[in-house]
Design an enzyme around this catalytic site. Structure first.
Site, PDB file in Angstrom:
ATOM      1  N   TRP A 459       0.787  -1.215   0.075  1.00  0.00           N
ATOM      2  CA  TRP A 459      -0.033   0.019  -0.231  1.00  0.00           C
ATOM      3  C   TRP A 459       0.764   1.163   0.045  1.00  0.00           C
ATOM      4  O   TRP A 459       0.091   2.161   0.284  1.00  0.00           O
ATOM      5  CB  TRP A 459      -0.920   0.039   1.229  1.00  0.00           C
ATOM      6  CG  TRP A 459      -1.734  -1.232   1.360  1.00  0.00           C
ATOM      7  CD1 TRP A 459      -3.136  -1.333   0.712  1.00  0.00           C
ATOM      8  CD2 TRP A 459      -1.505  -2.560   2.272  1.00  0.00           C
ATOM      9  NE1 TRP A 459      -3.441  -2.366   1.057  1.00  0.00           N
ATOM     10  CE2 TRP A 459      -2.524  -3.473   1.531  1.00  0.00           C
ATOM     11  CE3 TRP A 459      -0.421  -2.883   2.777  1.00  0.00           C
ATOM     12  CZ2 TRP A 459      -2.587  -4.657   2.298  1.00  0.00           C
ATOM     13  CZ3 TRP A 459      -0.238  -4.142   3.428  1.00  0.00           C
ATOM     14  CH2 TRP A 459      -1.288  -4.933   2.901  1.00  0.00           C
ATOM     15  N   ASP A 460       2.212   1.152  -0.395  1.00  0.00           N
ATOM     16  CA  ASP A 460       2.931   2.233  -0.307  1.00  0.00           C
ATOM     17  C   ASP A 460       3.131   2.970   1.176  1.00  0.00           C
ATOM     18  O   ASP A 460       3.035   4.150   1.343  1.00  0.00           O
ATOM     19  CB  ASP A 460       2.568   3.442  -1.335  1.00  0.00           C
ATOM     20  CG  ASP A 460       3.576   4.579  -1.285  1.00  0.00           C
ATOM     21  OD1 ASP A 460       4.743   4.268  -1.138  1.00  0.00           O
ATOM     22  OD2 ASP A 460       3.026   5.860  -1.688  1.00  0.00           O
ATOM     23  N   MET A 461       2.953   1.909   2.275  1.00  0.00           N
ATOM     24  CA  MET A 461       3.176   2.638   3.545  1.00  0.00           C
ATOM     25  C   MET A 461       4.557   2.748   4.029  1.00  0.00           C
ATOM     26  O   MET A 461       4.899   2.370   5.156  1.00  0.00           O
ATOM     27  CB  MET A 461       2.189   1.732   4.549  1.00  0.00           C
ATOM     28  CG  MET A 461       0.681   1.871   4.232  1.00  0.00           C
ATOM     29  SD  MET A 461      -0.077   3.575   4.435  1.00  0.00           S
ATOM     30  CE  MET A 461      -1.688   3.321   3.798  1.00  0.00           C
ATOM     31  N   LYS A 488       2.261   6.212   8.170  1.00  0.00           N
ATOM     32  CA  LYS A 488       1.088   6.525   7.215  1.00  0.00           C
ATOM     33  C   LYS A 488       0.068   6.097   7.523  1.00  0.00           C
ATOM     34  O   LYS A 488      -1.036   6.528   7.457  1.00  0.00           O
ATOM     35  CB  LYS A 488       1.677   6.131   5.897  1.00  0.00           C
ATOM     36  CG  LYS A 488       2.601   7.072   5.173  1.00  0.00           C
ATOM     37  CD  LYS A 488       2.846   6.762   3.596  1.00  0.00           C
ATOM     38  CE  LYS A 488       3.713   7.529   2.985  1.00  0.00           C
ATOM     39  NZ  LYS A 488       3.624   7.203   1.434  1.00  0.00           N
TER      40      LYS A 488
END
Length: 780
Positions: A459-461, A488
């Site tokens: 999730w691009d965290m 995030k």
């Protein structure tokens, strides 16, 4: 004529609601819109027939809609308004003589009487009263107070920085964003006025990439401020007058393949072994967007030729791939124990053939490589030899580091491997280090501990924020060296920075499943006891300006895949919440090391992602952003991904506000004391409306010993001051551009305390660009 036009309007509204409501019901959503549409159609038929019963039927619609809205969302005005606004306005129209008179009757004498509107008038009046009452309430607000007493009389602030100065990005290597100055306090902050304003001259160009942003936090050393600009100029400014001392242009040029064009700050160093008047005895290090690190003389801006190659360090050395524009440093490096330690940003989702995310330490005087820590090859930290390369596409660190020289550790917030949304084929090391906080030995680069914040991140965290260091006094009066790590996904990790072990508990919670066949999901995900993770979205949380766009958002909500936080990416499209901007981002949080409390700005804005098979990706250049919005191509991977905020038909968020808060946490107990809506829609709408909705923001806060927290960041262009204890807004100043940076404060020779804010805007969130640096102080 009025009655006929009204009947046609009600027919159209009824059909729209019935068709949309029927679709929503088939998707498993609320039956309200279908029933309401049928009610509008029935009202329209009665109007066409000139029947007074139309007013009574509509009164039922008003009362039923009111009851349904309160049942769904209580007395939240920002949720009630879109549900009832159109209905109430139309109810008032039906009460006008132009509608009631044709529905009435004539007396034997020929006198025309309008139909009685008493039931409808009563229902509309009740709805209006409830609306007014709800405007005075905020069921989502959390009020409370942080403890005011000082817990640590002589707190560790990390580094020998004079009270009136600001030497590193977070003031000291601890990254606390805390100043011991107290001239400006809760009693007098409302009197702050602008003292000077400086414009750098570096403005956003038509040919710049979309995410051209100004995120710098100035440094203050002696009587000089040191800043960088989006196009990598370094500038020194007189801290008292705001007059320019010198300016240096790195000539980093423009490149459309850069994902970001920004600079968050420079790094200052004083060589204690050098004679005070010697050239480059004090230096400013400038990171550039063409992957260089340049050493400048802090006195005059001249390049220091004794550092690296005639003053310039090439950060592309050792990279297995080196496409121009794919790798650069947007954040200032940290200096500790005679070493300048730096990471770099790798373009998200451009290509699997990306540069390494290696972290490197160079001798601060010579630029000689001392160690390199590559998460793809973590045990080999000795400098690589000539002709050797680092691991391609290993997790990188684009944010700011913090350091504790006494413990001999530097703390690295790590991101993910490209592509962010695809986890197949990741190595064991990538799975271990992605989206984590890693403590490295300052002298050798060896990793001492790692704390992962997301398992198998899809999730691009990235861990986006500088870890904040302070000492926490536990209830038994033992003092623990602590690290506060915002993420995030909304969790704030409070760890023993010696070991990475939690001070406040971390639990593993079951996570959604259902990844694409080639991939998998982690069965559980960590959650900190100190958390601002959002509640799982429900249909009732969908929003819009009117009931119509709200209905569309409800339909879209059911069409996307969504099972809460960590719902995996999908071909049909997934709601990602928190979204890619995160609950917290590079602005981090600020802590008061005396009171041991924290101030932050949690943001809530859902995104969507949709995987696109390689064969279906359109030709290069179509709807392509390769950032948080649009098409990310992921060259070399089987899927690209479309991403963007979850917006409705009117391009406003589909989820209900608030989208942004200010919040205070007692770090000793882990309890959140308050959480208030932050910011207005003043700069989000065609009309400058000062409605305090609670808006998104990117940027960071700063705290002073005077009990004041300063924060810009929100998408309305203001710098605000808050009471640290309660979160109450005490003062605000209108900015000439977006304030997506972190404010700082310092004292000048005559004793005055200045507060400085950079206003330059942010490309991704669309705030007004600019080149302003503004100083505020109390009147003399």
């Amino acid at each position: 004529m009025a009655i006929k036009i009204t009947a046609v309007l009600f027919t159209l509204i009824g059909l729209a609601l019935a068709v949309g409501g029927g679709q929503l019901l088939l998707l498993g959503g609320s039956a309200y819109y279908l029933l309401c549409g049928l009610g509008f159609i029935a009202t329209a038929v009665l109007l066409f027939m000139h029947k007074a019963m139309a007013l009574r039927v509509y009164a039922v619609i008003v009362l039923a809609s009111l009851a349904w809205a309160i049942w769904e969302v209580g007395f939240d005005w920002w949720q009630l308004g879109p549900r009832g606004g159109v209905i109430i306005i139309l109810g008032i129209w039906l009460l006008t003589p132009w509608v009631r008179r044709p529905l009435g009757f004539s007396s034997p004498t020929g006198m025309r009487y309008g139909a009685t509107g008493t039931p409808l008038a009563a229902s509309v009046a009740l709805a209006v009263i409830i609306a007014v009452v709800s405007m005075l309430m905020d069921p989502l607000d959390k009020s409370g107070s942080l403890p005011e007493q000082s817990v640590a009389a002589a707190p560790a602030t990390g580094g020998d920085v004079p009270d009136g100065e600001w030497h590193q990005y977070g003031r000291t290597p601890y990254g606390q964003r805390y100043s011991p100055l107290d001239q400006v306090n809760v009693e007098n902050v409302a009197n702050l006025t602008e003292v000077w304003r400086y414009q750098t001259g570096d403005v956003k160009l038509p040919e710049d990439v979309g995410e051209t942003t100004y995120q710098v936090t100035p440094l203050k050393v002696g009587n000089a401020l040191y800043v960088c600009t989006p196009h990598n100029w370094a500038i020194a400014i007189d801290a008292t007058s705001g007059k320019e001392i010198w300016k240096y242009d790195s000539n980093s040029g423009l490149n459309p393949d850069r994902q970001h064009q920004t600079c968050r700050g420079v790094t200052y160093f004083k060589d204690q072994a050098a004679a005070p008047d010697a050239a480059c005895a004090e230096r400013v290090y400038l990171p550039t967007s063409d992957a260089r690190l340049i050493a400048l003389d802090a006195k005059n801006g001249q390049v220091c030729p004794s550092f690296a190659n005639q003053g310039t360090l090439d950060l592309t050395v050792g990279m297995p791939y080196n496409p121009a524009g794919y790798y650069y440093s947007t954040s200032p490096p940290v200096i500790a124990a005679g070493k300048i330690i730096i990471g770099g940003a790798v373009n998200d989702n451009y290509s699997t053939q990306s540069q390494s995310g290696v972290i490197r330490a160079f001798d601060v005087n010579t630029g000689e490589l001392v160690w390199n820590w590559d998460s793809g090859n973590p045990t080999q930290t000795a400098p690589i030899g000539e002709g050797q390369t680092y691991t391609a596409n290993s997790p990188n660190s684009w944010s700011v580091f913090s350091a504790d020289e006494e413990l001999g550790l530097v703390y690295i917030p790590l991101g993910n491997q490209v592509p962010d949304q695809l986890g197949m084929g990741r190595s064991e090391n990538v799975e271990k280090y992605s989206s984590s906080i890693v403590a490295l030995d300052i002298n050798t680069g060896a990793d001492r501990w790692v704390r992962q914040t997301v398992h198998h991140d899809l999730w691009d965290m990235d861990v986006p924020a500088q870890p904040v260091l302070l000492n926490i006094t536990k209830p038994d009066n033992t003092v623990v060296p602590a690290l506060v790590g915002p993420t995030k996904q909304g969790d704030i990790y409070v760890l023993d920075r010696r070991t990475g072990e939690p001070i406040h508990p971390i639990t593993e919670e079951p996570a959604p499943t259902g990844a694409i066949p080639e991939d998998f999901t982690a069965p559980t995900q960590p959650t900190s006891a100190v958390t601002f993770k959002p509640d799982t979205l429900q249909e009732k949380n969908m929003w819009g300006i009117t009931m119509f766009d709200q209905m569309v958002c409800r339909i879209w909500f059911h069409q996307y895949k969504y099972e809460g936080r960590y719902t995996p990416p999908s071909l049909e499209g997934t709601i990602v919440y928190p979204g890619n901007f995160g609950t917290f981002n590079w602005g981090s949080v600020a802590v008061d090391p005396e009171r041991q409390v924290m101030f932050g700005m949690p943001t809530y804005l859902a995104f969507t992602s949709r995987l696109v098979p390689r064969a279906d990706i359109p030709p290069k250049g179509e709807d392509e952003k390769a950032s948080e919005q649009g098409l990310n191509r992921n060259e070399g991977a089987p899927y690209g991904v479309f991403m963007g905020p979850f917006l409705g038909p009117l391009q406003i968020p589909c989820q209900a506000p608030p989208w942004g808060y200010v919040a205070g946490v007692d770090l000793r107990t882990g309890e959140t004391a308050y959480k208030h809506r932050n910011g207005t829609v003043y700069d989000m709408t065609p009309l400058p409306l000062p409605f305090k909705v609670g808006v998104p923001g990117i940027g960071g806060p700063m705290i002073t010993k005077g009990g004041v927290a300063f924060l810009g960041a929100a998408v309305d262009n203001y710098l605000r001051a808050y009471n640290l204890t309660t979160g109450e807004e005490l003062w605000k100043a209108r900015l000439p551009a977006g304030g997506q940076s972190t404010p700082m404060t310092y004292a000048v020779d005559d004793g005055r305390q200045f507060v400085v804010m950079v206003a330059g805007g942010h490309g991704s969130i669309g705030t007004k660009p600019g080149d302003y640096i503004i100083a505020y102080a109390l009147p003399r």
